[in-house]
Design a protein around this motif. Sequence first.
Motif, PDB file in Angstrom:
ATOM      1  N   LEU A 109       0.855  -1.091  -0.044  1.00 41.74           N
ATOM      2  CA  LEU A 109       0.275  -0.378  -0.335  1.00 41.74           C
ATOM      3  C   LEU A 109       0.606   1.131  -0.140  1.00 41.74           C
ATOM      4  CD1 LEU A 109      -2.476  -1.239   2.390  1.00 41.74           C
ATOM      5  CD2 LEU A 109      -3.230  -1.305   0.470  1.00 41.74           C
ATOM      6  N   GLY A 110       2.172   0.999  -0.180  1.00 43.06           N
ATOM      7  CA  GLY A 110       3.160   1.905  -0.093  1.00 43.06           C
ATOM      8  C   GLY A 110       3.786   2.609   1.713  1.00 43.06           C
ATOM      9  N   SER A 111       4.124   3.587   1.374  1.00 40.40           N
ATOM     10  CA  SER A 111       4.302   4.362   2.600  1.00 40.40           C
ATOM     11  C   SER A 111       4.155   6.254   2.614  1.00 40.40           C
ATOM     12  CB  SER A 111       6.263   3.625   3.132  1.00 40.40           C
ATOM     13  OG  SER A 111       6.588   4.095   1.860  1.00 40.40           O
ATOM     14  N   ASP A 112       4.579   6.345   4.131  1.00 42.34           N
ATOM     15  CA  ASP A 112       4.546   7.552   4.231  1.00 42.34           C
ATOM     16  C   ASP A 112       5.543   8.159   4.541  1.00 42.34           C
ATOM     17  OD1 ASP A 112       1.853   8.352   3.596  1.00 42.34           O
ATOM     18  OD2 ASP A 112       0.936   6.777   5.523  1.00 42.34           O
ATOM     19  N   THR A 113       6.495   8.914   4.209  1.00 42.90           N
ATOM     20  CA  THR A 113       7.613   9.261   4.529  1.00 42.90           C
ATOM     21  C   THR A 113       7.446  10.669   5.582  1.00 42.90           C
ATOM     22  OG1 THR A 113       7.800  11.312   2.001  1.00 42.90           O
ATOM     23  CG2 THR A 113       8.117   9.077   1.760  1.00 42.90           C
ATOM     24  N   HIS A 114       8.926  10.888   6.447  1.00 44.42           N
ATOM     25  CA  HIS A 114       8.922  11.704   7.069  1.00 44.42           C
ATOM     26  C   HIS A 114      10.057  12.751   7.064  1.00 44.42           C
ATOM     27  CE1 HIS A 114       8.355   7.999  10.247  1.00 44.42           C
ATOM     28  NE2 HIS A 114       6.891   8.363   9.399  1.00 44.42           N
ATOM     29  N   SER A 115       9.660  12.850   6.353  1.00 48.02           N
ATOM     30  CA  SER A 115      10.591  14.116   4.930  1.00 48.02           C
ATOM     31  C   SER A 115      10.215  15.520   5.648  1.00 48.02           C
ATOM     32  CB  SER A 115      10.656  14.652   4.739  1.00 48.02           C
ATOM     33  OG  SER A 115       9.127  14.245   3.532  1.00 48.02           O
ATOM     34  N   GLN A 116       9.564  15.469   6.639  1.00 52.44           N
ATOM     35  CA  GLN A 116       8.999  17.528   7.489  1.00 52.44           C
ATOM     36  C   GLN A 116      10.365  18.383   7.801  1.00 52.44           C
ATOM     37  OE1 GLN A 116       7.372  14.825   7.933  1.00 52.44           O
ATOM     38  NE2 GLN A 116       5.083  13.942   7.941  1.00 52.44           N
ATOM     39  N   LEU A 117      10.871  17.446   8.871  1.00 51.35           N
ATOM     40  CA  LEU A 117      11.695  18.598   8.436  1.00 51.35           C
ATOM     41  C   LEU A 117      12.698  19.045   7.276  1.00 51.35           C
ATOM     42  CD1 LEU A 117      13.267  15.767  12.115  1.00 51.35           C
ATOM     43  CD2 LEU A 117      12.295  18.603  11.909  1.00 51.35           C
ATOM     44  N   ALA A 118      12.878  17.877   6.911  1.00 54.11           N
ATOM     45  CA  ALA A 118      13.391  18.330   5.429  1.00 54.11           C
ATOM     46  C   ALA A 118      12.815  19.727   4.860  1.00 54.11           C
ATOM     47  CB  ALA A 118      13.934  17.002   4.966  1.00 54.11           C
ATOM     48  N   GLU A 119      11.285  19.036   4.924  1.00 53.73           N
ATOM     49  CA  GLU A 119      10.871  20.405   3.846  1.00 53.73           C
ATOM     50  C   GLU A 119      10.885  21.848   4.822  1.00 53.73           C
ATOM     51  OE1 GLU A 119       6.915  19.650   2.646  1.00 53.73           O
ATOM     52  OE2 GLU A 119       7.415  17.727   3.777  1.00 53.73           O
ATOM     53  N   MET A 120      10.876  22.054   5.914  1.00 55.78           N
ATOM     54  CA  MET A 120      11.200  23.287   6.482  1.00 55.78           C
ATOM     55  C   MET A 120      12.556  23.832   6.760  1.00 55.78           C
ATOM     56  SD  MET A 120       9.921  21.962  10.814  1.00 55.78           S
ATOM     57  CE  MET A 120       8.558  21.579  11.166  1.00 55.78           C
ATOM     58  N   LEU A 121      13.872  22.952   6.079  1.00 54.06           N
ATOM     59  CA  LEU A 121      15.380  23.330   6.017  1.00 54.06           C
ATOM     60  C   LEU A 121      14.765  23.843   4.562  1.00 54.06           C
ATOM     61  CD1 LEU A 121      16.892  21.058   8.193  1.00 54.06           C
ATOM     62  CD2 LEU A 121      17.190  23.958   8.392  1.00 54.06           C
ATOM     63  N   GLY A 122      13.599  23.448   3.245  1.00 54.84           N
ATOM     64  CA  GLY A 122      13.644  24.058   1.961  1.00 54.84           C
ATOM     65  C   GLY A 122      14.909  22.926   1.262  1.00 54.84           C
ATOM     66  N   ALA A 123      15.139  21.498   1.970  1.00 50.57           N
ATOM     67  CA  ALA A 123      15.281  20.918   1.333  1.00 50.57           C
ATOM     68  C   ALA A 123      15.464  20.132   0.124  1.00 50.57           C
ATOM     69  CB  ALA A 123      16.268  19.423   2.109  1.00 50.57           C
ATOM     70  N   LYS A 124      15.505  19.679  -1.345  1.00 44.93           N
ATOM     71  CA  LYS A 124      14.808  19.652  -2.420  1.00 44.93           C
ATOM     72  C   LYS A 124      14.232  17.779  -2.146  1.00 44.93           C
ATOM     73  CE  LYS A 124      15.970  18.254  -6.925  1.00 44.93           C
ATOM     74  NZ  LYS A 124      16.969  18.185  -8.319  1.00 44.93           N
ATOM     75  N   LEU A 125      13.730  17.758  -2.599  1.00 45.73           N
ATOM     76  CA  LEU A 125      12.404  16.312  -2.362  1.00 45.73           C
ATOM     77  C   LEU A 125      12.141  15.371  -4.190  1.00 45.73           C
ATOM     78  CD1 LEU A 125      10.158  16.840   0.676  1.00 45.73           C
ATOM     79  CD2 LEU A 125      12.600  16.460   1.377  1.00 45.73           C
ATOM     80  N   SER A 126      12.538  14.763  -3.497  1.00 44.88           N
ATOM     81  CA  SER A 126      12.185  13.834  -5.277  1.00 44.88           C
ATOM     82  C   SER A 126      10.647  13.630  -4.710  1.00 44.88           C
ATOM     83  CB  SER A 126      12.083  11.985  -4.679  1.00 44.88           C
ATOM     84  OG  SER A 126      11.713  11.805  -3.904  1.00 44.88           O
ATOM     85  N   GLY A 127      10.164  13.227  -5.816  1.00 41.34           N
ATOM     86  CA  GLY A 127       8.392  12.846  -6.116  1.00 41.34           C
ATOM     87  C   GLY A 127       7.416  12.129  -5.202  1.00 41.34           C
ATOM     88  N   ASP A 128       8.318  11.668  -4.868  1.00 42.08           N
ATOM     89  CA  ASP A 128       7.950  10.741  -3.521  1.00 42.08           C
ATOM     90  C   ASP A 128       8.337  11.068  -1.837  1.00 42.08           C
ATOM     91  OD1 ASP A 128      10.448   9.662  -3.557  1.00 42.08           O
ATOM     92  OD2 ASP A 128       9.980   7.552  -4.170  1.00 42.08           O
ATOM     93  N   CYS A 129       8.676  12.270  -1.776  1.00 39.52           N
ATOM     94  CA  CYS A 129       8.485  13.035  -1.039  1.00 39.52           C
ATOM     95  C   CYS A 129      10.265  12.541  -0.726  1.00 39.52           C
ATOM     96  CB  CYS A 129       7.915  13.265  -0.162  1.00 39.52           C
ATOM     97  SG  CYS A 129       6.268  13.835  -0.872  1.00 39.52           S
ATOM     98  N   CYS A 130      11.145  11.681  -0.884  1.00 40.17           N
ATOM     99  CA  CYS A 130      12.400  11.095  -0.011  1.00 40.17           C
ATOM    100  C   CYS A 130      13.103  12.192  -0.027  1.00 40.17           C
ATOM    101  CB  CYS A 130      12.917   9.921  -0.809  1.00 40.17           C
ATOM    102  SG  CYS A 130      11.680   8.473  -0.846  1.00 40.17           S
ATOM    103  N   ILE A 131      14.461  12.330   0.647  1.00 44.84           N
ATOM    104  CA  ILE A 131      15.075  13.795   0.176  1.00 44.84           C
ATOM    105  C   ILE A 131      16.433  13.239  -0.187  1.00 44.84           C
ATOM    106  CG2 ILE A 131      17.576  14.567   2.224  1.00 44.84           C
ATOM    107  CD1 ILE A 131      15.470  14.128   4.128  1.00 44.84           C
TER     108      ILE A 131
END
Length: 324
Positions: free
Chosen positions: A237-259
């Motif tokens: 069923l897929g998975s949910d990435t824990h990338s919220q902190l990376a988003e706060m710092l403006g890090a580039k994410l992939s289409g599936d929200c991986c760093i």
Amino acid sequence: MLWAAMATNILDCLVIGGGPAGLTAAIYLSRYHLDIMVVDGGKSRASWIPTSHNHAGYPDGINGKELLRLMREQAQRYGTRIEDGQVTRIERAEDGLFTAEWGSGPVAARTVLLATGVTNRRPPIDPEEHDPAMAKGLIRYCPICDGYEVTDKKIGIIGNADRGSGEAMFLRSYTCDVTLIDPDGPVDIGTEERKRLEQAGVTLIDGPITAIKPGDCTISVATKSGRIEFDSIYPALGSDTHSQLAEMLGAKLSGDCCIVVDSHQRSSVPGLYAAGDIVKGLDQISHAMGEGGVASTTIRNDLAKERPLLRESSEGMERAGDGG
């Protein structure tokens, strides 16, 4: 900034996440004589594993919680500080210093390693029944990890066409009895993919799934077509990435929200690194540990470029400790 000024001691590295990637990095970083801290929210997927048989060096397998306990103990032996908590806010100042808030006051660090992982989406099952079913091997999430354990057994795949068909074909190399069930409705796949699955002997069952009920040795899945008993089911069923902190710092994410990182685990934000399942790649303990080793060595070498990491003599360290 006022918030950053509240953080007294400045760490060389703050590691966020205490799974295989974060703890491997912590062992390396502490053995590099760096001042580090691990903040762990206690949600590593490794803790779900009843027994890992893929981890080299454990011929009889090892329980996921026990592996994490041993890794924590090893990191702490070299001076790693490990705090239980959830980092909820992180900032990077103009001077490059990071400040993070995790419930016990802010902490400042020259570098940050994100090893926050991902969470698998669960099938429709009573939460109180889910974990015991996993412990029995009735629910499994990683065919790469434990496909061998379902050799010649009756297996159900819970997933839609995008994820489920690929997982069904992967597991078909372990057993001839594989069923793919769409959890939401009719199995919606193209003609060629349907033909490929049918030729491989994969049974296709339309959803929706109305109930999943674990037993002592089998697990049943109920659909409008009836109830089917399986030895194990694999939610795809897929998975949910824990990338919220990376988003706060403006890090580039992939289409599936991986760093997104380079070959040395550096993110697009200077001083920010990432390792493990939060980075797109093979979701395996060994792979996460390898990335943790690469990230920690990169952090050490990048810090050394900013200021030489020169070890003082033991006499000099004693004077410093006495305030001399």
